[in-house]
Design a protein around this motif. Structure first.
Motif, mmCIF file in Angstrom:
data_model
loop_
_atom_site.group_PDB
_atom_site.id
_atom_site.type_symbol
_atom_site.label_atom_id
_atom_site.label_comp_id
_atom_site.label_asym_id
_atom_site.label_seq_id
_atom_site.Cartn_x
_atom_site.Cartn_y
_atom_site.Cartn_z
ATOM 1 N N TYR A 203 25.770 39.828 -30.732
ATOM 2 C CA TYR A 203 24.439 39.313 -30.413
ATOM 3 C C TYR A 203 23.370 40.401 -30.423
ATOM 4 O O TYR A 203 22.259 40.202 -30.900
ATOM 5 C CB TYR A 203 24.435 38.631 -29.052
ATOM 6 C CG TYR A 203 25.003 37.236 -29.052
ATOM 7 C CD1 TYR A 203 24.407 36.210 -29.787
ATOM 8 C CD2 TYR A 203 26.153 36.924 -28.321
ATOM 9 C CE1 TYR A 203 24.923 34.927 -29.797
ATOM 10 C CE2 TYR A 203 26.678 35.645 -28.314
ATOM 11 C CZ TYR A 203 26.065 34.643 -29.055
ATOM 12 O OH TYR A 203 26.575 33.377 -29.064
ATOM 13 N N THR A 204 23.693 41.552 -29.855
ATOM 14 C CA THR A 204 22.660 42.551 -29.565
ATOM 15 C C THR A 204 22.689 43.770 -30.472
ATOM 16 O O THR A 204 21.874 44.668 -30.317
ATOM 17 C CB THR A 204 22.766 43.004 -28.102
ATOM 18 O OG1 THR A 204 24.109 43.475 -27.849
ATOM 19 C CG2 THR A 204 22.459 41.854 -27.157
ATOM 20 N N GLY A 205 23.613 43.813 -31.442
ATOM 21 C CA GLY A 205 23.639 44.933 -32.380
ATOM 22 C C GLY A 205 23.840 46.258 -31.675
ATOM 23 O O GLY A 205 24.690 46.410 -30.804
ATOM 24 N N GLY A 206 23.027 47.263 -32.060
ATOM 25 C CA GLY A 206 23.090 48.561 -31.394
ATOM 26 C C GLY A 206 22.659 48.417 -29.945
ATOM 27 O O GLY A 206 21.516 48.044 -29.664
ATOM 28 N N THR A 207 23.577 48.710 -29.020
ATOM 29 C CA THR A 207 23.343 48.405 -27.603
ATOM 30 C C THR A 207 23.701 49.580 -26.703
ATOM 31 O O THR A 207 24.759 50.195 -26.851
ATOM 32 C CB THR A 207 24.182 47.189 -27.176
ATOM 33 O OG1 THR A 207 23.885 46.085 -28.034
ATOM 34 C CG2 THR A 207 23.892 46.808 -25.731
ATOM 35 N N ILE A 208 22.815 49.869 -25.754
ATOM 36 C CA ILE A 208 23.055 50.903 -24.746
ATOM 37 C C ILE A 208 22.916 50.272 -23.370
ATOM 38 O O ILE A 208 21.975 49.508 -23.128
ATOM 39 C CB ILE A 208 22.054 52.070 -24.898
ATOM 40 C CG1 ILE A 208 22.310 52.824 -26.207
ATOM 41 C CG2 ILE A 208 22.144 53.029 -23.708
ATOM 42 C CD1 ILE A 208 21.260 53.874 -26.516
ATOM 43 N N MET A 209 23.850 50.582 -22.481
ATOM 44 C CA MET A 209 23.768 50.147 -21.087
ATOM 45 C C MET A 209 23.750 51.390 -20.199
ATOM 46 O O MET A 209 24.604 52.267 -20.337
ATOM 47 C CB MET A 209 24.949 49.248 -20.722
ATOM 48 C CG MET A 209 25.012 47.956 -21.512
ATOM 49 S SD MET A 209 26.405 46.881 -21.045
ATOM 50 C CE MET A 209 25.832 46.291 -19.414
ATOM 51 N N ILE A 210 22.770 51.443 -19.300
ATOM 52 C CA ILE A 210 22.622 52.593 -18.405
ATOM 53 C C ILE A 210 22.726 52.140 -16.956
ATOM 54 O O ILE A 210 22.048 51.196 -16.537
ATOM 55 C CB ILE A 210 21.273 53.309 -18.632
ATOM 56 C CG1 ILE A 210 21.184 53.813 -20.083
ATOM 57 C CG2 ILE A 210 21.114 54.475 -17.668
ATOM 58 C CD1 ILE A 210 19.877 54.507 -20.405
ATOM 59 N N ASP A 211 23.575 52.812 -16.207
ATOM 60 C CA ASP A 211 23.796 52.535 -14.789
ATOM 61 C C ASP A 211 22.819 53.369 -13.972
ATOM 62 O O ASP A 211 22.813 54.595 -14.060
ATOM 63 C CB ASP A 211 25.247 52.892 -14.452
ATOM 64 C CG ASP A 211 25.582 52.741 -12.985
ATOM 65 O OD1 ASP A 211 24.746 52.240 -12.211
ATOM 66 O OD2 ASP A 211 26.706 53.138 -12.605
ATOM 67 N N GLY A 247 22.161 43.100 -34.949
ATOM 68 C CA GLY A 247 22.629 41.940 -34.198
ATOM 69 C C GLY A 247 21.873 40.693 -34.646
ATOM 70 O O GLY A 247 21.369 40.611 -35.760
ATOM 71 N N ARG A 248 21.762 39.737 -33.745
ATOM 72 C CA ARG A 248 21.033 38.499 -34.064
ATOM 73 C C ARG A 248 19.570 38.710 -33.686
ATOM 74 O O ARG A 248 19.130 38.370 -32.595
ATOM 75 C CB ARG A 248 21.655 37.317 -33.333
ATOM 76 C CG ARG A 248 23.060 37.020 -33.832
ATOM 77 C CD ARG A 248 23.634 35.741 -33.279
ATOM 78 N NE ARG A 248 22.873 34.561 -33.670
ATOM 79 C CZ ARG A 248 23.363 33.320 -33.664
ATOM 80 N NH1 ARG A 248 24.613 33.108 -33.300
ATOM 81 N NH2 ARG A 248 22.617 32.304 -34.009
#
Length: 278
Positions: A203-211, A247-248
């Motif tokens: 869905y989101t292609g290139g994705t980064i998640m930061i805590d 992604g989409r």
């Protein structure tokens, strides 16, 4: 540091309710947004127990805690603080309701509305990893660095909006979209630890998640380039990637989201005025 003196850029909705409580009882401090999609920071005795709607809210060894309200939260929420003495502080918080934009689009090919069966397994696997990261709790209060815009561009999508495709209501949009050319710099809005850096989610292609600590996790999606890796600590304003249309996605933009565990918050409530683009 007192949260009431924290350098924290917010639009405070319902602040009079919070301020009145703080002035009436100095054993607890609250700051934030009493609105659907809003986030609240709190501080109390480290040995106290905090409950929101009957569910425990984790309190750090320094007495800090965080909670938030989802897109469709009901008009009120019960907050209870149990002090070390056994005394209880009970309050009903009034949550401001919001109206969201609904867009109806008909005549789309079925494949654009519902994923094909052969990709459902992939989607489930990716969603499981996203859920694992969103469940992480750390007492690190990296969010104290405040919040800035992740990219410069035109706001093309806002929190809470929803599309009805071929008569089928889709999930609401839980992020803030910033449209800009491919390659536009994306920066960390807040200090934190990179928990995910994936080039190609369905869905989101290139994705980064930061805590950012205390269950607060931001998500940066549709990136064309990622410049950080999992386990990297980033400072506010540090480049983490570039805008794309992976992604989409219907065009180059950044979809930026903020979660408090399972609750999806409105990141725009935390931001200063949109910076001018050149």
């Amino acid at each position: 540091m007192s949260l009431m003196k924290l350098a924290f850029s917010v639009v405070v909705l319902g602040f009079l309710t919070l301020a009145g409580w703080v002035q009436a009882d100095e054993r607890i401090e609250l700051q934030g947004n009493l609105t659907q999609g809003g986030m609240v920071l709190g501080k109390t005795d480290p040995a106290a127990q905090v409950y929101l709607k009957g569910e425990p809210v984790r309190v750090s060894s320094k007495g800090q805690f965080v909670f938030g309200f989802g897109r469709d939260h009901r008009p009120s929420a019960d907050l209870k603080i149990v002090l070390p003495t056994g005394e209880e502080l009970n309050r009903t918080l009034e949550i401001k309701s919001r109206k969201y934009k609904v867009e109806r689009i008909d005549g789309l090919p079925p494949s654009k509305v519902t994923p094909k069966p052969d990709v459902i397994a992939r989607i489930r696997k990716e969603n499981a990893e996203i859920a694992r990261i969103r469940a992480i709790f750390t007492e690190e209060n990296w969010f104290n660095s405040g919040w800035i815009w992740p990219a410069k561009g035109r706001v093309s999508g806002v929190y809470g909006s929803q599309r009805v495709l071929n008569g089928i209501p889709k999930r609401p949009h839980f992020g803030l979209d910033v449209a800009a050319p491919v390659g536009t710099e994306v920066v960390a809005t807040t200090d934190g630890m990179v928990r995910m850096a994936e080039k190609d989610l369905y869905y989101t292609g290139g994705t980064i998640m930061i805590d950012h600590g205390f269950g607060l996790v931001s998500v940066y999606s549709h990136l064309s380039k990622l410049t950080v890796e999992p386990g990297t600590f980033v400072r506010q304003g540090e480049k983490i990637g570039e805008i794309g249309s992976t992604g989409r996605s219907s065009g180059p933009h950044l979809d930026w989201r903020l979660n408090w565990f399972k609750e999806r918050l409105d990141p725009e409530l935390l931001l200063p005025e949109l910076p001018a683009t050149n």
